[in-house]
Scaffold this motif. Structure first.
Motif, PDB file in Angstrom:
ATOM      1  N   GLU A 153       0.834  -1.203   0.000  1.00 11.45           N
ATOM      2  CA  GLU A 153       0.000   0.000   0.000  1.00 11.45           C
ATOM      3  C   GLU A 153       0.869   1.254   0.000  1.00 11.45           C
ATOM      4  O   GLU A 153       0.562   2.236  -0.686  1.00 11.45           O
ATOM      5  N   LEU A 154       1.969   1.196   0.766  1.00 16.14           N
ATOM      6  CA  LEU A 154       2.885   2.335   0.796  1.00 16.14           C
ATOM      7  C   LEU A 154       3.508   2.557  -0.581  1.00 16.14           C
ATOM      8  O   LEU A 154       3.628   3.693  -1.048  1.00 16.14           O
ATOM      9  N   LEU A 155       3.902   1.441  -1.224  1.00 12.62           N
ATOM     10  CA  LEU A 155       4.475   1.543  -2.561  1.00 12.62           C
ATOM     11  C   LEU A 155       3.437   2.083  -3.543  1.00 12.62           C
ATOM     12  O   LEU A 155       3.760   2.926  -4.391  1.00 12.62           O
ATOM     13  N   ARG A 156       2.191   1.596  -3.401  1.00 10.06           N
ATOM     14  CA  ARG A 156       1.137   2.085  -4.289  1.00 10.06           C
ATOM     15  C   ARG A 156       0.915   3.584  -4.079  1.00 10.06           C
ATOM     16  O   ARG A 156       0.746   4.347  -5.038  1.00 10.06           O
ATOM     17  N   ALA A 157       0.928   3.982  -2.795  1.00  9.24           N
ATOM     18  CA  ALA A 157       0.754   5.410  -2.501  1.00  9.24           C
ATOM     19  C   ALA A 157       1.926   6.220  -3.048  1.00  9.24           C
ATOM     20  O   ALA A 157       1.751   7.324  -3.585  1.00  9.24           O
ATOM     21  N   ARG A 158       3.127   5.638  -2.898  1.00 10.06           N
ATOM     22  CA  ARG A 158       4.307   6.342  -3.416  1.00 10.06           C
ATOM     23  C   ARG A 158       4.252   6.448  -4.937  1.00 10.06           C
ATOM     24  O   ARG A 158       4.573   7.497  -5.509  1.00 10.06           O
ATOM     25  N   GLN A 159       3.830   5.359  -5.593  1.00 11.79           N
ATOM     26  CA  GLN A 159       3.690   5.407  -7.042  1.00 11.79           C
ATOM     27  C   GLN A 159       2.623   6.409  -7.465  1.00 11.79           C
ATOM     28  O   GLN A 159       2.799   7.140  -8.441  1.00 11.79           O
ATOM     29  N   GLY A 160       1.521   6.426  -6.671  1.00  5.82           N
ATOM     30  CA  GLY A 160       0.479   7.403  -6.969  1.00  5.82           C
ATOM     31  C   GLY A 160       0.979   8.830  -6.811  1.00  5.82           C
ATOM     32  O   GLY A 160       0.681   9.700  -7.632  1.00  5.82           O
ATOM     33  N   ALA A 161       1.761   9.042  -5.748  1.00  5.93           N
ATOM     34  CA  ALA A 161       2.323  10.378  -5.525  1.00  5.93           C
ATOM     35  C   ALA A 161       3.296  10.746  -6.635  1.00  5.93           C
ATOM     36  O   ALA A 161       3.321  11.895  -7.097  1.00  5.93           O
ATOM     37  N   GLU A 162       4.086   9.769  -7.072  1.00  2.00           N
ATOM     38  CA  GLU A 162       5.040  10.030  -8.144  1.00  2.00           C
ATOM     39  C   GLU A 162       4.304  10.333  -9.456  1.00  2.00           C
ATOM     40  O   GLU A 162       4.692  11.231 -10.208  1.00  2.00           O
ATOM     41  N   GLU A 163       3.242   9.559  -9.706  1.00  4.67           N
ATOM     42  CA  GLU A 163       2.450   9.819 -10.912  1.00  4.67           C
ATOM     43  C   GLU A 163       1.800  11.202 -10.845  1.00  4.67           C
ATOM     44  O   GLU A 163       1.743  11.925 -11.846  1.00  4.67           O
ATOM     45  N   ALA A 164       1.314  11.553  -9.637  1.00  3.54           N
ATOM     46  CA  ALA A 164       0.712  12.878  -9.473  1.00  3.54           C
ATOM     47  C   ALA A 164       1.757  13.973  -9.667  1.00  3.54           C
ATOM     48  O   ALA A 164       1.484  15.010 -10.280  1.00  3.54           O
ATOM     49  N   ARG A 165       2.983  13.720  -9.143  1.00  4.34           N
ATOM     50  CA  ARG A 165       4.061  14.702  -9.304  1.00  4.34           C
ATOM     51  C   ARG A 165       4.419  14.863 -10.777  1.00  4.34           C
ATOM     52  O   ARG A 165       4.595  15.989 -11.268  1.00  4.34           O
ATOM     53  N   GLU A 166       4.522  13.714 -11.483  1.00  4.10           N
ATOM     54  CA  GLU A 166       4.845  13.779 -12.902  1.00  4.10           C
ATOM     55  C   GLU A 166       3.731  14.488 -13.684  1.00  4.10           C
ATOM     56  O   GLU A 166       4.007  15.260 -14.611  1.00  4.10           O
TER      57      GLU A 166
END
Length: 439
Positions: A153-166
């Protein structure tokens, strides 16, 4: 039986309560360490140094789906691991344990009941004898499924945050590109509202400057210089109320109206009157648009030039004389252009001599905020500044004023236009000054 003060003789004595508490504590002591070991929330096992399992708790057996008889003395710790886990244990875990004697929370996987793969975190410690010889290995096995879920879940959240940042970065890049395109379009449009270059006037020198307060908004300042016939030239400078596309439309209409009116009748008051009529009739539906302007005519004659001007609500023209003095050309009473159907405009007349410069400017210059108190720069300060400048012609004066404007910094928050016209000073004959007399 003795009672506590205020105690009803029929109530139980406090000693009985204490006895009950002692009984509960005794029951806790009888809960053996072995029971705690067997029912622990994590798996425990002890192995010989070769990995043979010597002891294992019920919790771990339940995870494995095996009986104690199947495991103790018959299986090694590596037999409990998946193929990948076994390979990692042999190549990394076991060698590191032999070197350090302790390993904490290494991720492995065991073969759980039903053929499932159970992710676990393994901590092992080597127990040694009194003389330091290794005796056995004690291992604790934690169910890592919850932790894995958390990490996933943390990785998914981090990926989501990275996608949002991109996505935000891409949006920023697009916005920046759009802004650059908009600025380029505005710059082109702004340039279309101003002459690209000033024409050469025989016997005269001309210079101009335009400062844009915001690259994102079209300014309303304008100026122009153009011929009327073979001997006379017209010029104007003004400021349209507001900014943006609507102000630009008024600026374009104003410039074309002034040019057309001047070619029909070049009298300055008549030209401004025509402009007033056009603006007042065009903007009568509630969206009032107006401007201030100075319009003038140059008539060079020999080494002088007659100047006729009229002003409508605009700051007075400033004249820098060849002797270093500076004076305003008064045009009092000139009204804003376009507000009323009938407006009054004030004419004025002067003559320029060699070394004189006529300066027209918009109020962005005189209304700039300066100093810690952010006071208005003002017309008096402009005249004083002009007297400190060497009367070297229009270009020199505009250059000096450009540097002055740059020094205002954030205090210059409005568009500013400058137009300077003058007669160059005659070249100085320095030959006689350089001549040395020899006796």
């Amino acid at each position: 039986m003795m009672c506590r003060t205020g105690q009803d003789p029929g109530e139980p004595d406090g000693i009985e309560d204490l006895a009950a508490a002692d009984a509960a504590f005794t029951a806790l002591l009888e809960d053996s360490a072995e029971e705690l070991y067997e029912q622990a929330p994590c798996g425990y096992l002890s192995t010989l140094m070769d990995g043979t399992i010597a002891k294992i708790n019920t919790t771990l057996l339940d995870w494995l789906g095996l009986s104690r008889e199947q495991v103790v003395g018959r299986m090694r710790f590596t037999d409990l691991l998946t193929v990948g886990g076994k390979l990692y244990h042999e190549t990394h875990f076991a060698p590191l344990l032999r070197m350090t004697g302790e390993i904490n929370e290494i991720a492995l996987a065991i073969k759980a009941t039903g053929g499932r793969r159970l992710p676990v975190l393994v901590t092992s410690r080597v127990k040694t004898s009194a003389d330091g010889e290794p005796m056995l290995i004690r291992t604790t096995v934690f169910d890592a499924r919850d932790r894995r879920s958390y990490e996933t879940e943390l990785l998914r959240a981090r990926q989501g945050a990275e996608e949002a940042r991109e996505a935000a970065e891409e949006a920023r890049r697009r916005a920046e590109a759009d802004r650059e395109r908009l600025q380029e379009a505005l710059e082109v449009l702004q340039q279309s509202l101003l002459p690209s270059t000033l024409p050469a006037v025989p016997g005269l020198e001309a210079a101009s400057y335009y400062h844009t307060a915001s690259p994102d908004l079209l300014g309303g300042d304008f100026y122009d210089l153009f011929p009327l016939n073979g001997t006379r030239w017209a010029f104007f400078l003004g400021d349209v109320c507001g900014k943006g596309p609507k102000a630009a439309a008024v600026t374009s209409l104003t410039r074309h109206t002034l040019r057309a009116a001047a070619l029909h009748d070049s009298d300055p008051v008549t030209v401004l009157t025509t402009l007033n009529t056009v603006l007042n009739e065009r903007y009568t539906s509630g969206d009032t648009r107006y401007c201030t302007a100075v319009f003038g005519v140059l008539h060079p004659q020999g080494d002088t030039c007659t100047v006729q001007v009229a002003s409508g609500g605009h700051p007075s023209v400033l004249i820098q004389r060849a002797d270093g003095t500076a004076e305003f050309l008064p045009t009092p009473g000139g009204m804003l252009i376009g507000v009323l159907p009938q407006a009054q405009f004030t004419p004025a007349r002067t003559v320029l001599h060699p070394g004189d410069t006529l300066l027209l400017y918009t109020d962005g210059l005189t209304e700039a905020r300066i100093g810690p108190e952010r006071e208005l720069y003002g017309e008096d300060a402009l005249r004083t500044f002009t007297t400190t400048q060497n009367p070297a012609g229009p270009q020199a004066l505009v250059t000096a004023l450009t540097e002055l404007l740059a020094g205002f910094g954030q205090g210059l928050d409005d568009d500013t236009a400058l137009l300077a016209l003058g007669i160059p000073s005659p070249p100085t004959n320095t030959a006689s000054e350089d001549r040395t007399c020899i006796r």
